[in-house]
Scaffold this motif. Structure first.
Motif, PDB file in Angstrom:
ATOM      1  N   PHE A   6       0.674  -1.715   0.182  1.00 25.54           N
ATOM      2  CA  PHE A   6       0.104   0.104  -0.103  1.00 25.54           C
ATOM      3  C   PHE A   6       0.587   0.782   0.520  1.00 25.54           C
ATOM      4  O   PHE A   6       1.718   1.487   0.574  1.00 25.54           O
ATOM      5  CB  PHE A   6      -0.948  -0.258   1.382  1.00 25.54           C
ATOM      6  N   THR A  10      -2.256   5.543   1.350  1.00 30.04           N
ATOM      7  CA  THR A  10      -3.033   4.757   1.021  1.00 30.04           C
ATOM      8  C   THR A  10      -3.109   4.227   2.975  1.00 30.04           C
ATOM      9  O   THR A  10      -4.377   4.165   3.389  1.00 30.04           O
ATOM     10  CB  THR A  10      -3.765   3.153   0.965  1.00 30.04           C
ATOM     11  N   GLY A 186      -8.364   1.572  -2.997  1.00 29.91           N
ATOM     12  CA  GLY A 186      -8.568   2.960  -3.359  1.00 29.91           C
ATOM     13  C   GLY A 186      -9.647   3.732  -2.494  1.00 29.91           C
ATOM     14  O   GLY A 186      -9.944   4.302  -2.707  1.00 29.91           O
ATOM     15  N   ALA A 189     -10.125   3.864   0.733  1.00 29.45           N
ATOM     16  CA  ALA A 189      -9.049   4.585   1.271  1.00 29.45           C
ATOM     17  C   ALA A 189      -9.899   6.058   1.298  1.00 29.45           C
ATOM     18  O   ALA A 189      -9.687   7.326   2.360  1.00 29.45           O
ATOM     19  CB  ALA A 189      -7.907   4.844   0.891  1.00 29.45           C
TER      20      ALA A 189
END
Length: 204
Positions: A6, A10, A186, A189
């Motif tokens: 990551f 993130t 994503g 996040a």
């Protein structure tokens, strides 16, 4: 996907989102959800006026609860002895009704009205102490036993579908390719970052 794969943004978003979830868990269930409502004899709540149709309208705790919230929640440098006096002047059942109403709809800094007033700075003329003693005289959060955090309450908050927050422990196994996993990560996040930003804005 391994944690090391990551990006730093993130990772930060995931950690921040996790912290926000834990705070929400504490604030909405452990902090507030364990507060026991005081039994109220509504027959003893005084009638304030009679409506045009002849229906009796009883005392409503909301205006005073709202005044308390505006004066005592959050940081303030002023004292409000007149608000504390209003609490001390209430009849027993009015006091219990106010306590229940405030805890359910307005409590933020502390889970109960008693704790809120008890932790105010300054006490002109002992009005805050009088209000706290008045609340405690009816057993309203006198010892705070109901607010203790236990592993049992945490487990219930996470698994009981009737609680404020419920995160099911069992879930179906789903095989995802790397691109899909990255897309979902994503999105999560971004969502977590948005929640953190909203929370920060709200607290300002």
């Amino acid at each position: 996907m391994a944690w090391k794969e990551f990006s730093p943004i993130t990772k930060g978003a995931i950690i921040g989102g996790g912290g926000l979830i834990l705070y929400a868990l504490y604030n909405t269930y452990i902090k507030k959800g364990n507060i026991k409502a005081a039994p109220v004899d509504y027959g003893q709540i005084p009638v304030i006026y009679t409506a045009p149709g002849g229906q009796p309208v009883k005392w409503d705790p909301d205006p005073l609860a709202k005044e308390i919230s505006q004066n005592f929640e959050g940081w303030n440098l002023l004292a409000y002895p007149e608000t504390a006096r209003k609490i001390s002047a209430l009849q027993p059942e009015q006091t219990k009704l106010l306590y229940n109403h405030y805890n359910e709809y307005y409590a933020e800094d502390y889970p109960t009205l008693t704790q809120l007033i008890d932790n105010e700075w300054g006490d002109p003329g002992g009005e805050y102490s009088n209000a706290v003693n008045h609340l405690k005289s009816f057993g309203l959060n006198e010892n705070g036993e109901e607010n203790k955090i236990t592993w049992n309450t945490i487990a219930q908050a996470l698994t009981d579908p009737n609680k404020a927050l419920n995160f099911p422990i069992k879930y179906p196994a789903i095989e995802l390719d790397k691109t899909t996993r990255n897309t979902l990560t994503g999105a999560a996040a971004i969502l977590a970052a948005g929640m953190i930003g909203a929370a920060l804005i709200k607290t300002r």
